[in-house]
Design an enzyme around this catalytic site. Structure first.
Site, short mmCIF file in Angstrom:
data_model
loop_
_atom_site.label_atom_id
_atom_site.label_comp_id
_atom_site.label_asym_id
_atom_site.label_seq_id
_atom_site.Cartn_x
_atom_site.Cartn_y
_atom_site.Cartn_z
N SER A 117 45.99 48.85 41.81
CA SER A 117 46.48 47.51 41.51
C SER A 117 47.96 47.50 41.21
O SER A 117 48.50 48.48 40.68
CB SER A 117 45.71 46.99 40.29
OG SER A 117 46.33 45.86 39.76
N TYR A 140 43.43 46.79 31.74
CA TYR A 140 42.96 46.84 33.12
C TYR A 140 43.90 47.69 33.98
O TYR A 140 43.48 48.60 34.70
CB TYR A 140 42.85 45.41 33.68
CG TYR A 140 42.72 45.36 35.18
CD1 TYR A 140 41.50 45.61 35.79
CD2 TYR A 140 43.82 45.08 35.99
CE1 TYR A 140 41.38 45.58 37.17
CE2 TYR A 140 43.71 45.04 37.36
CZ TYR A 140 42.49 45.30 37.94
OH TYR A 140 42.39 45.27 39.31
N LYS A 144 43.41 51.58 35.96
CA LYS A 144 43.69 51.92 37.37
C LYS A 144 44.58 53.15 37.44
O LYS A 144 44.40 54.03 38.27
CB LYS A 144 44.34 50.72 38.07
CG LYS A 144 43.41 49.52 38.21
CD LYS A 144 42.27 49.81 39.16
CE LYS A 144 41.29 48.68 39.29
NZ LYS A 144 40.16 48.97 40.18
P1 NAD Z 1 34.64 41.67 42.52
O1 NAD Z 1 34.29 41.51 41.09
O2 NAD Z 1 34.40 40.53 43.44
O3 NAD Z 1 33.91 42.94 43.13
C1 NAD Z 1 33.64 44.09 42.36
C2 NAD Z 1 32.24 44.57 42.74
O4 NAD Z 1 31.96 45.79 42.02
C3 NAD Z 1 31.15 43.56 42.37
O5 NAD Z 1 30.28 43.38 43.45
C4 NAD Z 1 30.45 44.21 41.17
O6 NAD Z 1 29.09 43.85 41.10
C5 NAD Z 1 30.66 45.67 41.46
N1 NAD Z 1 30.64 46.52 40.27
C6 NAD Z 1 31.42 46.38 39.16
N2 NAD Z 1 31.11 47.36 38.28
C7 NAD Z 1 30.14 48.11 38.85
C8 NAD Z 1 29.42 49.26 38.45
N3 NAD Z 1 29.60 49.84 37.24
N4 NAD Z 1 28.52 49.82 39.29
C9 NAD Z 1 28.30 49.24 40.52
N5 NAD Z 1 28.93 48.14 40.95
C10 NAD Z 1 29.85 47.58 40.12
O7 NAD Z 1 36.19 42.11 42.55
P2 NAD Z 1 37.22 42.09 43.77
O8 NAD Z 1 38.16 40.97 43.55
O9 NAD Z 1 36.48 42.20 45.05
O10 NAD Z 1 38.02 43.44 43.48
C11 NAD Z 1 37.60 44.67 44.08
C12 NAD Z 1 38.47 45.80 43.58
O11 NAD Z 1 39.84 45.53 43.88
C13 NAD Z 1 38.40 46.03 42.06
O12 NAD Z 1 38.42 47.42 41.81
C14 NAD Z 1 39.69 45.39 41.56
O13 NAD Z 1 40.13 45.99 40.36
C15 NAD Z 1 40.63 45.68 42.70
N6 NAD Z 1 41.75 44.72 42.77
C16 NAD Z 1 41.50 43.41 42.98
C17 NAD Z 1 42.55 42.52 43.05
C18 NAD Z 1 42.33 41.04 43.29
O14 NAD Z 1 43.31 40.31 43.33
N7 NAD Z 1 41.10 40.58 43.43
C19 NAD Z 1 43.87 42.98 42.94
C20 NAD Z 1 44.09 44.35 42.69
C21 NAD Z 1 43.01 45.21 42.65
N1 UFG Z 2 47.21 31.74 35.99
C1 UFG Z 2 47.38 30.50 35.39
N2 UFG Z 2 46.27 29.74 35.17
C2 UFG Z 2 45.01 30.16 35.50
C3 UFG Z 2 44.85 31.42 36.10
C4 UFG Z 2 45.97 32.19 36.33
O1 UFG Z 2 48.48 30.09 35.09
O2 UFG Z 2 44.05 29.42 35.25
C5 UFG Z 2 48.39 32.55 36.27
C6 UFG Z 2 48.36 33.89 35.57
O3 UFG Z 2 48.91 33.78 34.29
C7 UFG Z 2 49.19 34.74 36.53
C8 UFG Z 2 48.95 34.11 37.90
O4 UFG Z 2 48.43 32.82 37.65
O5 UFG Z 2 50.53 34.60 36.21
C9 UFG Z 2 47.94 34.89 38.71
O6 UFG Z 2 46.81 35.12 37.89
P1 UFG Z 2 45.42 35.65 38.47
O7 UFG Z 2 44.45 35.67 37.34
O8 UFG Z 2 45.07 34.88 39.70
O9 UFG Z 2 45.77 37.12 38.95
P2 UFG Z 2 46.47 38.31 38.15
O10 UFG Z 2 47.90 38.39 38.62
O11 UFG Z 2 46.25 38.21 36.69
O12 UFG Z 2 45.64 39.56 38.60
C10 UFG Z 2 45.28 39.81 39.97
C11 UFG Z 2 44.01 40.64 39.97
C12 UFG Z 2 44.26 42.00 39.41
C13 UFG Z 2 45.47 42.63 40.06
C14 UFG Z 2 46.66 41.70 40.03
C15 UFG Z 2 47.79 42.31 40.82
O13 UFG Z 2 42.99 40.02 39.18
O14 UFG Z 2 43.12 42.79 39.65
O15 UFG Z 2 46.32 40.46 40.62
O16 UFG Z 2 48.97 41.52 40.69
F1 UFG Z 2 45.79 43.77 39.43
#
Ligand code: NAD
Ligand code: UFG
Length: 332
Positions: A117, A140, A144
């Site tokens: 991340s 978080y 990572k």
């Molecule tokens: P998500 O919550 O949709 O998917 C995560 C999946 O992992 C879910 O299906 C959940 O059931 C499963 N899971 C969680 N803990 C588990 C466990 N202990 N055993 C088995 N399954 C488990 O999340 P996402 O948005 O698809 O994110 C996927 C990955 O990408 C995560 O590792 C997250 O940290 C990383 N990531 C996401 C973002 C983002 O913007 N969404 C950004 C950076 C990194």
């Molecule tokens: N935000 C708001 N209001 C909301 C939700 C979010 O103002 O209701 C703002 C947050 O403060 C942040 C921005 O919108 O500044 C984006 O927030 P998100 O919650 O959409 O995403 P994050 O940047 O917190 O985190 C996401 C993923 C992480 C990843 C990160 C990388 O959840 O797993 O992007 O930049 F690490």
């Protein structure tokens, strides 16, 4: 390749699974469904219900056939929540990942792609490169980083080849079937679109006193299909490079207010917004320099415009106003 996808019932993992299948790979999804959706898993994938913290179930799944690679998505993802419940995040993201990595080594799996991340970095005004200072501002992000460091040792000791892909803000969907449905939803774009669907009265802006142009946080939004492509490229690139640490983002930052304005244009809804206090664990600016992924993986994002990213999300949210329904089947 035979690929074991931990967390493949989640948002990003289910879309990567579909792309792997499309590219001719065999996929087993391993997911506890603590956050994911069974319906999001493509029908052609094998599905194993299991937790990455559960070593016997992992051993049975990894021992059932020889896997060429693991892609590891399974984690809790909310940076803000990790500042309230650190233990939950250390247990799931660190202890869980360590259990999975240990099992991977024990079963002779040679490659692992890890969902890292942008949260590992300290915030910076200019695009981040992979050698920029590490400085997570949330538990978080720290989890990572701990797993990236763990993987280095498994590479040295067991020869495990790994890619740590540092995603910036994943967004967008593959309508009509797959999209972002987190419960509870904490991500900005789906929350904004839920307001446009009249499911929420307003969106809350977490702070407008950051040192940015309009005072709200700036993020780099990357389409989930572009993320998916990078995973498939990384699996191949690991034949050449034993360790890959790559940013995945578009290199363009958008403030929270700009995201809301773009969503207003796309949806035609006024999307009321209210400024509230900052959320703990947020840094002011996170924007990627993804030159390394482009050079080493041959990765070229295809959907770089925020407008197109939000439009794909909007199409999915309109088709699935309640998220995944229990009667839907995973399929193209
Ligand atoms: P998500 O919550 O949709 O998917 C995560 C999946 O992992 C879910 O299906 C959940 O059931 C499963 N899971 C969680 N803990 C588990 C466990 N202990 N055993 C088995 N399954 C488990 O999340 P996402 O948005 O698809 O994110 C996927 C990955 O990408 C995560 O590792 C997250 O940290 C990383 N990531 C996401 C973002 C983002 O913007 N969404 C950004 C950076 C990194
Ligand atoms: N935000 C708001 N209001 C909301 C939700 C979010 O103002 O209701 C703002 C947050 O403060 C942040 C921005 O919108 O500044 C984006 O927030 P998100 O919650 O959409 O995403 P994050 O940047 O917190 O985190 C996401 C993923 C992480 C990843 C990160 C990388 O959840 O797993 O992007 O930049 F690490």
């Amino acid at each position: 390749m035979r690929v074991f996808v931990a967390g493949g019932a989640g948002y990003i993992g289910s879309i990567v699974t579909q792309r792997l299948l499309d590219a001719g790979h065999q996929v087993t999804v391993y997911d506890s469904l603590v956050k994911g959706h069974r319906q999001a898993v493509p029908l052609e994938a094998q599905f194993v219900l299991g937790d990455i913290l559960d070593r016997p179930t992992l051993d049975a799944a990894l021992g059932a056939e020889p896997y060429d690679a693991i892609i590891h998505f399974a984690a809790f993802i909310e940076a803000g929540l990790s500042m309230q419940q650190p233990g939950t995040f250390f247990r799931n993201n660190v202890a869980g990942s360590m259990t999975l990595i240990e099992a991977a080594a024990a079963h002779g799996v040679k490659k692992l792609v890890f969902s890292s991340s942008a949260g590992v970095y300290a915030s910076k005004d200019t695009p981040l490169v992979e050698d920029d200072p590490i400085g997570p501002v949330s538990v978080y992000g720290h989890t990572k980083r701990m797993i990236e460091e763990t993987l280095v040792w498994y590479h040295r000791i067991h020869g495990l080849r790994f890619a740590a892909l540092r995603y910036f803000n994943a967004a967008g969907a593959t309508p009509p079937v797959r999209g972002e449905a987190h419960h509870p939803e904490t991500h900005l774009i789906p929350l904004v679109l839920q307001v446009a669907l009249n499911q929420r009265p307003r969106v809350l802006i977490f702070g407008d006193d950051y040192p940015t142009s309009d005072g709200t946080c700036i993020r780099d939004y990357i389409h989930v299909l572009d993320l998916s492509a990078a995973h498939i490229l990384a699996l191949r690139a690991l034949d050449e490079y034993p360790v890959l640490i790559c940013n995945l983002g578009n290199g363009a930052g958008y403030s929270v207010k700009e995201v809301i304005d773009t969503a207003r244009q796309i949806t035609g809804h006024s999307i009321p917004a209210k400024v509230v206090d900052r959320r703990r664990g947020d840094g002011p600016v996170l924007v990627a320099d993804a030159s390394r992924a482009k050079a080493l993986l041959g990765w070229v994002p295809q959907i770089p415009e925020l407008r197109d990213i939000i439009a794909s999300s909007w199409a999915w949210h309109q088709a699935h106003p309640k998220g995944y329904d229990s009667d839907e089947q995973g399929d193209k």
